[in-house]
Design a protein around this motif. Structure first.
Motif, PDB file in Angstrom:
ATOM      1  N   LEU A  87      45.336  -9.465 -33.915  1.00 41.63           N
ATOM      2  CA  LEU A  87      44.182 -10.115 -33.289  1.00 41.63           C
ATOM      3  C   LEU A  87      44.488 -10.438 -31.830  1.00 41.63           C
ATOM      4  N   TYR A  88      45.670 -10.994 -31.590  1.00 49.09           N
ATOM      5  CA  TYR A  88      46.075 -11.402 -30.247  1.00 49.09           C
ATOM      6  C   TYR A  88      46.072 -10.223 -29.273  1.00 49.09           C
ATOM      7  N   LYS A  93      40.686  -6.671 -25.349  1.00 53.65           N
ATOM      8  CA  LYS A  93      40.085  -5.343 -25.197  1.00 53.65           C
ATOM      9  C   LYS A  93      38.740  -5.274 -25.909  1.00 53.65           C
ATOM     10  N   ASP A  94      38.658  -5.840 -27.105  1.00 54.75           N
ATOM     11  CA  ASP A  94      37.410  -5.816 -27.867  1.00 54.75           C
ATOM     12  C   ASP A  94      36.301  -6.549 -27.123  1.00 54.75           C
ATOM     13  N   VAL A  95      36.652  -7.673 -26.488  1.00 51.58           N
ATOM     14  CA  VAL A  95      35.659  -8.440 -25.737  1.00 51.58           C
ATOM     15  C   VAL A  95      35.261  -7.708 -24.457  1.00 51.58           C
ATOM     16  N   MET A  96      36.236  -7.107 -23.781  1.00 53.09           N
ATOM     17  CA  MET A  96      35.962  -6.424 -22.522  1.00 53.09           C
ATOM     18  C   MET A  96      35.051  -5.208 -22.695  1.00 53.09           C
ATOM     19  N   LEU A 169      46.565 -18.321 -31.353  1.00 54.90           N
ATOM     20  CA  LEU A 169      45.107 -18.272 -31.442  1.00 54.90           C
ATOM     21  C   LEU A 169      44.463 -19.052 -30.300  1.00 54.90           C
ATOM     22  N   ILE A 170      45.010 -20.211 -29.986  1.00 62.27           N
ATOM     23  CA  ILE A 170      44.456 -21.051 -28.919  1.00 62.27           C
ATOM     24  C   ILE A 170      44.547 -20.367 -27.566  1.00 62.27           C
ATOM     25  N   ILE A 171      45.700 -19.760 -27.265  1.00 64.20           N
ATOM     26  CA  ILE A 171      45.863 -19.167 -25.933  1.00 64.20           C
ATOM     27  C   ILE A 171      45.138 -17.835 -25.794  1.00 64.20           C
ATOM     28  N   ARG A 172      44.693 -17.240 -26.908  1.00 62.27           N
ATOM     29  CA  ARG A 172      43.916 -16.003 -26.826  1.00 62.27           C
ATOM     30  C   ARG A 172      42.420 -16.269 -26.779  1.00 62.27           C
ATOM     31  N   THR A 173      41.955 -17.372 -27.323  1.00 63.04           N
ATOM     32  CA  THR A 173      40.524 -17.680 -27.392  1.00 63.04           C
ATOM     33  C   THR A 173      39.825 -17.724 -26.034  1.00 63.04           C
ATOM     34  N   PRO A 174      40.472 -18.170 -24.929  1.00 65.44           N
ATOM     35  CA  PRO A 174      39.772 -18.196 -23.639  1.00 65.44           C
ATOM     36  C   PRO A 174      39.213 -16.862 -23.168  1.00 65.44           C
ATOM     37  N   VAL A 175      39.598 -15.726 -23.769  1.00 64.34           N
ATOM     38  CA  VAL A 175      39.028 -14.439 -23.350  1.00 64.34           C
ATOM     39  C   VAL A 175      37.528 -14.400 -23.611  1.00 64.34           C
ATOM     40  N   ASN A 264      31.016 -18.462 -30.760  1.00 69.31           N
ATOM     41  CA  ASN A 264      29.623 -18.890 -30.591  1.00 69.31           C
ATOM     42  C   ASN A 264      29.145 -18.742 -29.150  1.00 69.31           C
ATOM     43  N   HIS A 265      30.086 -18.690 -28.202  1.00 68.02           N
ATOM     44  CA  HIS A 265      29.718 -18.558 -26.793  1.00 68.02           C
ATOM     45  C   HIS A 265      30.030 -17.154 -26.252  1.00 68.02           C
ATOM     46  N   TYR A 266      30.330 -16.238 -27.169  1.00 75.96           N
ATOM     47  CA  TYR A 266      30.612 -14.868 -26.762  1.00 75.96           C
ATOM     48  C   TYR A 266      29.329 -14.175 -26.288  1.00 75.96           C
ATOM     49  N   LYS A 267      29.437 -13.493 -25.169  1.00 72.09           N
ATOM     50  CA  LYS A 267      28.335 -12.689 -24.631  1.00 72.09           C
ATOM     51  C   LYS A 267      28.822 -11.261 -24.463  1.00 72.09           C
ATOM     52  N   SER A 268      28.146 -10.351 -25.101  1.00 75.98           N
ATOM     53  CA  SER A 268      28.587  -8.953 -25.094  1.00 75.98           C
ATOM     54  C   SER A 268      28.671  -8.401 -23.685  1.00 75.98           C
ATOM     55  N   THR A 269      29.780  -7.679 -23.427  1.00 74.22           N
ATOM     56  CA  THR A 269      29.956  -7.018 -22.118  1.00 74.22           C
ATOM     57  C   THR A 269      29.888  -5.502 -22.271  1.00 74.22           C
ATOM     58  N   GLY A 270      29.636  -5.038 -23.493  1.00 69.94           N
ATOM     59  CA  GLY A 270      29.598  -3.599 -23.733  1.00 69.94           C
ATOM     60  C   GLY A 270      28.258  -2.994 -23.368  1.00 69.94           C
ATOM     61  N   SER A 271      28.174  -1.670 -23.534  1.00 74.30           N
ATOM     62  CA  SER A 271      26.925  -0.987 -23.187  1.00 74.30           C
ATOM     63  C   SER A 271      26.034  -0.869 -24.414  1.00 74.30           C
TER      64      SER A 271
END
Length: 271
Positions: A87-88, A93-96, A169-175, A264-271
């Motif tokens: 996950l880490y 990459k998944d978010v980007m 998990l905490i230090i990866r969540t800010p992505v 909950n605050h994720y906003k898709s950056t994909g196409s």
């Protein structure tokens, strides 16, 4: 609730099975990587053994006790890494590229799904090496190791793994908020190496960080200090038995809530 837990446990075993088959499909590469990791950490253990041996002790901790600190920390990290490092490594990459959207479309809880489907066997050599070093250290310590001590040590490893899991998990969540976020990761791994030695050898500022900001001290030092009867730090006595479990549980709750907040605050950056 129990059915859901059983479902994810089964999914974890299936994922671990196929992950193992995938990783050993290139057997030579897999073995070379595991051997290289074992040699790297093995050299670190040897250098630590030589260094502490030359000093005699570090604030009352002999070389076998310091090796035990290092090995138990590595074991906890390896167990946590096997579960959460997939996950880490992939979340940013998944978010980007927006592929995290695929996870949100599945009829599953996000965090359990990511954990159970991204298991890795990359830490197998770490686990075997740290276990061997712990056995070696126990054999050279002049102590009577009973069932109570063995159980306490196993619980220390488990709660230490929970702390490592939560911190990763905490230090990866800010992505979820900043997309690309690496500076905190460097901070995490730098101070992780500080946890291999007795906390009492560091200045007050470093002790504060390892106790209250990145609580590495509760992974190995605080519980082992009690089990080995050390009196080199102000936290001691019977209360220290409960500190690591308490920190592990509180940190895990915080990590899960923070991750859910990020999702909950994720906003898709994909196409």
């Amino acid at each position: 609730m129990c059915k859901i837990m059983i479902r994810y446990i089964r999914l974890l075993f299936v994922s671990a099975k196929y992950s193992f088959k995938t990783e050993i499909s290139y057997r030579a590469s897999y073995l070379i990587n595991r051997i290289a990791q074992a040699l790297a950490y093995g050299m670190a253990f040897i250098l630590m053994w030589i260094m502490v041996g030359n000093f005699g002790t570090l604030n009352g901790w002999n070389k076998y006790e310091v090796l035990l600190l290092y090995a138990s920390s590595l074991m906890s990290y390896s167990l946590a890494g096997s579960i959460v490092i997939g996950l880490y490594n992939n979340l940013q990459k998944d978010v980007m590229d927006g592929t995290f959207d695929d996870v949100l479309l599945k009829p599953v809880a996000v965090l359990p799904y990511l954990i159970t489907t991204r298991f890795t066997w990359a830490y197998l050599s770490h686990i075997f090496l740290s276990f061997g070093v712990m056995l070696y250290s126990f054999q050279h310590l002049n102590r009577d190791f009973n069932i109570k001590f063995a159980l306490g040590f196993v619980l220390q490893i488990i709660f230490g793994a929970l702390i490592y899991f939560s911190l990763l998990l905490i230090i990866r969540t800010p992505v979820f908020f900043f997309i690309k976020f690496e500076s905190v990761s460097d901070f995490f791994f730098f101070f992780r190496e500080m946890s291999y030695y007795p906390l009492s050898i560091y200045p007050k500022a470093m002790q504060t960080i390892l106790l209250y900001i990145l609580p590495y001290a509760f992974i190995n030092y605080i519980p082992m200090k009690h089990m080995l009867g050390k009196e080199d730090f102000f936290i001691g006595g019977e209360i220290s038995i409960f500190l690591s479990p308490l920190v592990a549980v509180l940190l895990l709750i915080m990590a899960v809530l923070f991750f859910d907040f990020g999702v909950n605050h994720y906003k898709s950056t994909g196409s």
